[in-house]
Design a protein around this motif. Sequence first.
Motif, mmCIF file in Angstrom:
data_model
loop_
_atom_site.group_PDB
_atom_site.id
_atom_site.type_symbol
_atom_site.label_atom_id
_atom_site.label_comp_id
_atom_site.label_asym_id
_atom_site.label_seq_id
_atom_site.Cartn_x
_atom_site.Cartn_y
_atom_site.Cartn_z
ATOM 1 N N UNK A 93 35.971 31.828 -14.185
ATOM 2 C CA UNK A 93 36.627 30.481 -14.060
ATOM 3 C C UNK A 93 35.755 29.369 -14.611
ATOM 4 N N UNK A 94 36.707 28.341 -14.933
ATOM 5 C CA UNK A 94 36.077 27.294 -15.455
ATOM 6 C C UNK A 94 36.380 25.911 -14.806
ATOM 7 N N UNK A 95 35.347 25.043 -14.772
ATOM 8 C CA UNK A 95 35.814 23.638 -14.253
ATOM 9 C C UNK A 95 36.495 22.797 -15.421
ATOM 10 N N UNK A 96 36.455 21.497 -15.199
ATOM 11 C CA UNK A 96 37.058 20.732 -16.267
ATOM 12 C C UNK A 96 36.345 20.494 -17.532
ATOM 13 N N UNK A 97 34.925 20.771 -17.523
ATOM 14 C CA UNK A 97 33.857 20.592 -18.505
ATOM 15 C C UNK A 97 34.003 22.035 -19.505
ATOM 16 N N UNK A 98 34.632 22.961 -18.890
ATOM 17 C CA UNK A 98 35.014 24.230 -19.557
ATOM 18 C C UNK A 98 33.581 25.052 -19.413
ATOM 19 N N UNK A 99 32.844 24.575 -18.404
ATOM 20 C CA UNK A 99 31.469 25.649 -17.921
ATOM 21 C C UNK A 99 32.310 26.711 -17.297
ATOM 22 N N UNK A 100 31.658 27.922 -17.747
ATOM 23 C CA UNK A 100 32.288 29.201 -17.092
ATOM 24 C C UNK A 100 31.266 29.772 -16.392
ATOM 25 N N UNK A 101 32.128 30.366 -15.102
ATOM 26 C CA UNK A 101 31.368 30.938 -14.023
ATOM 27 C C UNK A 101 31.904 32.342 -13.991
ATOM 28 N N UNK A 102 30.766 33.445 -14.150
ATOM 29 C CA UNK A 102 31.428 34.726 -14.634
ATOM 30 C C UNK A 102 31.136 35.486 -13.183
ATOM 31 N N UNK A 103 32.153 36.523 -13.332
ATOM 32 C CA UNK A 103 31.928 37.401 -12.161
ATOM 33 C C UNK A 103 30.738 38.503 -12.636
ATOM 34 N N UNK A 104 30.342 39.544 -11.762
ATOM 35 C CA UNK A 104 29.433 40.508 -12.137
ATOM 36 C C UNK A 104 29.967 41.459 -13.226
ATOM 37 N N UNK A 105 31.153 41.503 -13.461
ATOM 38 C CA UNK A 105 31.574 42.630 -14.389
ATOM 39 C C UNK A 105 32.007 43.921 -13.863
#
Lengths: 111, 112
Positions: A93-105
Amino acid sequence: DADVTQTPRNRITKTGKRIMLECSQTKGHDRMYWYRQDPGLGLRLIYYSFDVKDINKGEISDGYSVSRQAQAKFSLSLESAIPNQTALYFCATSDLMETQYFGPGTRLLVL
Amino acid sequence: GEDVEQSLFLSVREGDSSVINCTYTDSSSTYLYWYKQEPGAGLQLLTYIFSNMDMKQDQRLTVLLNKKDKHLSLRIADTQTGDSAIYFCAESINTGGFKTIFGAGTRLFVKA
């Protein structure tokens, strides 16, 4: 609890089978992504969604489809799996700064 | 086109500094990021820099940005064995909507 979860974590399937990878997030983000990771190739974007009614193809969408069932859920389907879809799949997912938060895969092996 | 390149491997001794380099091609980037991936895990954001900055320091991490040369680096001071991981450089660009482009990742080996 993890903010981005993926199920299953590992999957072995046979050529021609249909499979679905699921992703859920509790971050409240509108933007969600599916990537695949192959050694030496980094991350390649399969599909992305900027909100529930928005679905967009990434650079390698052929052979894949997605469904955004709710803000919190984004699933990836392989309609007819083939061996070169063997890879590590990540939801993010990403916030408005486009920082991405990843799942474990999800590690997928197609025989 | 849009491309982010980084070398695939780096090996350092414990206690030394590590410098991981990255080049990118799109000059419209707004943020540049470093992500860390440990074995068996997803990527986690390590640090980021806004494109109008040229340096950012956060404890053992120093990010340097040279916009003229489109070059980004990550320096890890006093590298520890726990820093062994794959480090991904990424940039977000505005193509009518923001998009993030990732490099292929640099695998850092730390020798004790």
